[in-house]
Design an enzyme around this catalytic site. Structure first.
Site, mmCIF file in Angstrom:
data_model
loop_
_atom_site.group_PDB
_atom_site.id
_atom_site.type_symbol
_atom_site.label_atom_id
_atom_site.label_comp_id
_atom_site.label_asym_id
_atom_site.label_seq_id
_atom_site.Cartn_x
_atom_site.Cartn_y
_atom_site.Cartn_z
ATOM 1 N N HIS A 1 32.079 36.012 39.022
ATOM 2 C CA HIS A 1 31.551 35.902 40.086
ATOM 3 C C HIS A 1 32.532 36.255 41.360
ATOM 4 O O HIS A 1 32.710 35.606 42.144
ATOM 5 C CB HIS A 1 31.176 34.248 40.354
ATOM 6 N N HIS B 1 32.079 38.844 32.512
ATOM 7 C CA HIS B 1 31.240 38.472 33.359
ATOM 8 C C HIS B 1 31.856 37.464 34.552
ATOM 9 O O HIS B 1 32.505 36.600 34.220
ATOM 10 C CB HIS B 1 29.846 37.741 32.916
ATOM 11 N N TYR C 1 38.465 56.605 39.992
ATOM 12 C CA TYR C 1 38.934 55.294 39.183
ATOM 13 C C TYR C 1 37.600 54.699 39.016
ATOM 14 O O TYR C 1 37.651 53.816 37.902
ATOM 15 C CB TYR C 1 40.071 54.576 39.446
#
Length: 223
Positions: free
Chosen positions: A95, A93, A120
């Site tokens: 930002h 995860h 891709y």
């Protein structure tokens, strides 16, 4: 792979992501699901660029802290994706700037955040779903992810960032990087009427590489 090697792998990939500006400050988190059902996960308020293998959080199968520092507050997010995708062994995860920017745009499709710009992107990230905004760490985000029923390996949290599952940490990192690069391409090409992969080209990728793309048969990828 031994526990110590897995911890080193988390630190190595975390440092790489941080040093390339893919997640600033103490943002972002990484987890690995272990054979016993427990996890290794990055600690809360820890920069991915300066992780210490010894302080990586070790959780048991119930989510209780066994050793290391307190884990990231995004545990519900990771748990929901693991629960809904049994093949997932790692989650990243971030930002990352361009993916977060795309999550704020009004025209994006919640079922396919990005169009098929490159092979891709489809091969590594697949289709990406948008999850509405929730406060970071809010357990309600888990229900939103479970509502996707495991159809997506890559999810974009509105105004927050991408969450990507993989069968290995390397796969999850590469897919996250591909998602970010595709978001960058989308922003560069926005309103320029770029040529996307055609439905036939997408179907060829699906057939040749055995991809699973939600709604790819009936979804209009080119809108």
């Amino acid at each position: 792979m031994s526990d110590s090697k897995l911890r080193e792998q988390i630190c190595r990939f975390g440092r790489s992501l941080f040093e390339r500006g893919l997640t600033p400050g103490s943002s972002g988190n990484i987890s690995l699901r272990l054979d016993d059902g427990g996890w290794l996960v990055t600690p809360t308020n820890a920069s991915l660029g300066f992780l210490d293998p010894a302080t990586i959080s070790r959780l048991d199968a119930t989510g209780a802290l066994v050793s290391g520092h307190a884990p990231t507050k995004e545990i519900p997010l990771h748990a929901a994706l693991y629960d809904s995708r049994s093949e997932a062994r790692a989650i990243v995860h971030l930002h990352s700037t361009h993916a977060v920017a795309v999550s704020m745009l009004p025209e994006i499709d919640p079922k396919a955040v990005l169009p098929p710009l490159t092979p891709y992107y489809l091969m590594r990230a697949g289709a990406t779903a948008l999850v509405p905004y929730y406060r970071p760490g809010d357990p309600a985000v888990a229900d939103a992810i479970r509502g996707l029923a495991g159809r997506y390996a890559s999810v974009l949290l509105a105004n927050h960032g991408p969450v990507v599952a993989g069968t290995t940490l390397e796969n999850a990192v590469f897919a996250t990087e591909e998602l970010e690069e595709t978001a960058k391409l989308y922003l560069l090409l926005r309103n320029l009427n770029p040529r996307h992969l055609s439905p036939a080209q997408v179907q060829d990728l699906v057939s040749h590489f055995g991809l699973t793309l939600p709604d790819h048969d009936g979804h209009d990828h080119d809108h």
